[in-house]
Design a protein around this motif. Sequence first.
Motif, PDB file in Angstrom:
ATOM      1  N   THR A  60     -10.931  14.382  17.767  1.00  0.00           N
ATOM      2  CA  THR A  60     -10.398  15.146  16.641  1.00  0.00           C
ATOM      3  C   THR A  60      -8.899  14.899  16.478  1.00  0.00           C
ATOM      4  O   THR A  60      -8.396  14.748  15.354  1.00  0.00           O
ATOM      5  N   ALA A  61      -8.175  14.846  17.594  1.00  0.00           N
ATOM      6  CA  ALA A  61      -6.743  14.566  17.528  1.00  0.00           C
ATOM      7  C   ALA A  61      -6.488  13.169  16.980  1.00  0.00           C
ATOM      8  O   ALA A  61      -5.585  12.958  16.147  1.00  0.00           O
ATOM      9  N   ALA A  62      -7.277  12.187  17.408  1.00  0.00           N
ATOM     10  CA  ALA A  62      -7.115  10.823  16.908  1.00  0.00           C
ATOM     11  C   ALA A  62      -7.434  10.750  15.419  1.00  0.00           C
ATOM     12  O   ALA A  62      -6.773  10.028  14.665  1.00  0.00           O
ATOM     13  N   MET A  63      -8.441  11.485  14.979  1.00  0.00           N
ATOM     14  CA  MET A  63      -8.786  11.511  13.555  1.00  0.00           C
ATOM     15  C   MET A  63      -7.637  12.087  12.728  1.00  0.00           C
ATOM     16  O   MET A  63      -7.308  11.579  11.649  1.00  0.00           O
ATOM     17  N   THR A  64      -7.017  13.140  13.223  1.00  0.00           N
ATOM     18  CA  THR A  64      -5.884  13.742  12.515  1.00  0.00           C
ATOM     19  C   THR A  64      -4.735  12.754  12.384  1.00  0.00           C
ATOM     20  O   THR A  64      -4.101  12.645  11.327  1.00  0.00           O
ATOM     21  N   ARG A  65      -4.465  12.010  13.466  1.00  0.00           N
ATOM     22  CA  ARG A  65      -3.396  11.016  13.405  1.00  0.00           C
ATOM     23  C   ARG A  65      -3.736   9.898  12.428  1.00  0.00           C
ATOM     24  O   ARG A  65      -2.874   9.420  11.680  1.00  0.00           O
ATOM     25  N   ALA A  66      -4.996   9.462  12.425  1.00  0.00           N
ATOM     26  CA  ALA A  66      -5.405   8.395  11.510  1.00  0.00           C
ATOM     27  C   ALA A  66      -5.284   8.849  10.057  1.00  0.00           C
ATOM     28  O   ALA A  66      -4.841   8.085   9.189  1.00  0.00           O
ATOM     29  N   GLU A  67      -5.667  10.095   9.784  1.00  0.00           N
ATOM     30  CA  GLU A  67      -5.531  10.619   8.426  1.00  0.00           C
ATOM     31  C   GLU A  67      -4.076  10.660   7.991  1.00  0.00           C
ATOM     32  O   GLU A  67      -3.741  10.338   6.845  1.00  0.00           O
ATOM     33  N   ALA A  68      -3.189  11.063   8.912  1.00  0.00           N
ATOM     34  CA  ALA A  68      -1.761  11.116   8.581  1.00  0.00           C
ATOM     35  C   ALA A  68      -1.247   9.726   8.242  1.00  0.00           C
ATOM     36  O   ALA A  68      -0.456   9.553   7.291  1.00  0.00           O
ATOM     37  N   GLY A  69      -1.679   8.711   8.992  1.00  0.00           N
ATOM     38  CA  GLY A  69      -1.258   7.346   8.694  1.00  0.00           C
ATOM     39  C   GLY A  69      -1.764   6.865   7.351  1.00  0.00           C
ATOM     40  O   GLY A  69      -1.057   6.175   6.614  1.00  0.00           O
ATOM     41  N   GLN A  70      -3.004   7.240   7.023  1.00  0.00           N
ATOM     42  CA  GLN A  70      -3.554   6.851   5.735  1.00  0.00           C
ATOM     43  C   GLN A  70      -2.806   7.518   4.579  1.00  0.00           C
ATOM     44  O   GLN A  70      -2.515   6.886   3.565  1.00  0.00           O
ATOM     45  N   ARG A  71      -2.464   8.778   4.748  1.00  0.00           N
ATOM     46  CA  ARG A  71      -1.721   9.478   3.688  1.00  0.00           C
ATOM     47  C   ARG A  71      -0.325   8.885   3.519  1.00  0.00           C
ATOM     48  O   ARG A  71       0.186   8.773   2.404  1.00  0.00           O
ATOM     49  N   ALA A  72       0.285   8.507   4.643  1.00  0.00           N
ATOM     50  CA  ALA A  72       1.612   7.894   4.550  1.00  0.00           C
ATOM     51  C   ALA A  72       1.558   6.580   3.786  1.00  0.00           C
ATOM     52  O   ALA A  72       2.541   6.176   3.158  1.00  0.00           O
ATOM     53  N   GLY A  73       0.426   5.902   3.807  1.00  0.00           N
ATOM     54  CA  GLY A  73       0.251   4.660   3.069  1.00  0.00           C
ATOM     55  C   GLY A  73      -0.187   4.873   1.635  1.00  0.00           C
ATOM     56  O   GLY A  73      -0.510   3.909   0.934  1.00  0.00           O
ATOM     57  N   GLY A  74      -0.251   6.129   1.215  1.00  0.00           N
ATOM     58  CA  GLY A  74      -0.587   6.431  -0.169  1.00  0.00           C
ATOM     59  C   GLY A  74      -2.070   6.557  -0.450  1.00  0.00           C
ATOM     60  O   GLY A  74      -2.475   6.651  -1.619  1.00  0.00           O
ATOM     61  N   ARG A  75      -2.920   6.573   0.589  1.00  0.00           N
ATOM     62  CA  ARG A  75      -4.362   6.674   0.378  1.00  0.00           C
ATOM     63  C   ARG A  75      -4.848   8.067   0.783  1.00  0.00           C
ATOM     64  O   ARG A  75      -4.571   8.521   1.894  1.00  0.00           O
ATOM     65  N   LYS A  76      -5.543   8.707  -0.103  1.00  0.00           N
ATOM     66  CA  LYS A  76      -6.060  10.045   0.162  1.00  0.00           C
ATOM     67  C   LYS A  76      -7.350   9.942   0.963  1.00  0.00           C
ATOM     68  O   LYS A  76      -8.256   9.200   0.596  1.00  0.00           O
ATOM     69  N   ARG A  77      -7.413  10.680   2.049  1.00  0.00           N
ATOM     70  CA  ARG A  77      -8.618  10.679   2.884  1.00  0.00           C
ATOM     71  C   ARG A  77      -9.507  11.854   2.512  1.00  0.00           C
ATOM     72  O   ARG A  77      -9.044  12.898   2.083  1.00  0.00           O
ATOM     73  N   THR A  78     -10.788  11.699   2.731  1.00  0.00           N
ATOM     74  CA  THR A  78     -11.771  12.692   2.310  1.00  0.00           C
ATOM     75  C   THR A  78     -12.705  13.032   3.460  1.00  0.00           C
ATOM     76  O   THR A  78     -12.591  12.495   4.567  1.00  0.00           O
TER      77      THR A  78
END
Length: 397
Positions: A270-288
């Motif tokens: 779960t912690a790794a997923m949260t970090r991955a989502e943050a990286g995706q948002r920083a790149g301008g991609r919305k995660r779902t």
Amino acid sequence: MESVIDRACAAALYVEGDAALDTGASLLAAAPEADAEAHRRGEEFVRRAWDRGWHPADLVRHVRHELDERRAALAATLIAAETARYAELPPRWRRQLAELPAPVPRNRPDRFRYAGDLLELYRLLLRLPAIEPVGPPPGAAADHLHRPPAADEPRMLTRIRALLAKAEATGFPEEAEALTTKAQELMARHSVDEALLAARTRSRETPGACRIGVEPPYESAQAVLLDAVASANRCRAVWNDDLRFTTVVGFEPDLDAVELLFTSLLVQGTAAMTRAEAGQRAGGRKRTKTFRQAFLMGYAQRLGRRLADGAERATAEADAAADGGDGGTGGGLLPVLAARDVAVTDTAERMFPRTTTTRLRGVSDLDGWTHGTEAADRARVGGGGGSRRGPDGEIMA
């Protein structure tokens, strides 16, 4: 007083709808002198749940899902009162009781609403289905409550818990990997030691079982991960998706290992997923939600392969050490482990004679899958590589 309670229960518990609950709640709210007996009636419903195979954690989880957190806390209050009457409880029950929600004050926020909560809870408890019993019930004879622990068991479990806690807390993937790997090695070593000790002493210990909650969201990915952890630790897992738990069958030390490792890997994932989502948002991609589902499924599938590889290596190394220790005659460890595997399988099949294997599909986010498998690599628990598996899984349910 009992007639007031009987009338309230008759009005509310056997008729559907809010109007029936309001009628019963009005009767109870108007009779303060019946409060103690009303709670004793609730404890009786809880006691019947034990007879139907339920445990404290199962009951609170079910109430939380079917009703809400407020009624779950009320159920915990009744559970604490009911179990206080037993001189001795199984160890797993004691651990579950320690994690119950805090007791609920009586008659808050007012008598009518509190009475309605009680009756709605009783209505749910009255209709609980019977489920497969796991472990001894409360009040069982003391000699059936637990096996004698191995001499080093408390210290070993303390070390494993400490390693996993550090793995969950660190922000460095490499450190988490090393800590989790060490914890799994200790688990495997402990399991082999227990098996050999049981064989030498001709122990009559038989496989037991425990239930582990598998709750929304992303319960299918959690169930796949739990199945992988169980298999790697010589256990069998059967998922009940309707009641939101998996039953794990195995010898007691292995059940403890499954509970500890699954909980830790889920926290790490779960912690790794949260970090991955943050990286995706920083790149301008919305995660779902599809990203999160794919991430956790990829994480579970990849870890499953790695856990299996690690278990095979640990067994081979232990067998080689056993061969060296008996003058090279060999053949001591693998037959012992095979006999335990057969006992676990036989027990699982007796408990669940009608299981089915379900193929899970629905992973549609490649980015989520890729990030999840990479996170599994960082959290691997046995070292070494493993072949990639596609986004489909099979699980016993």
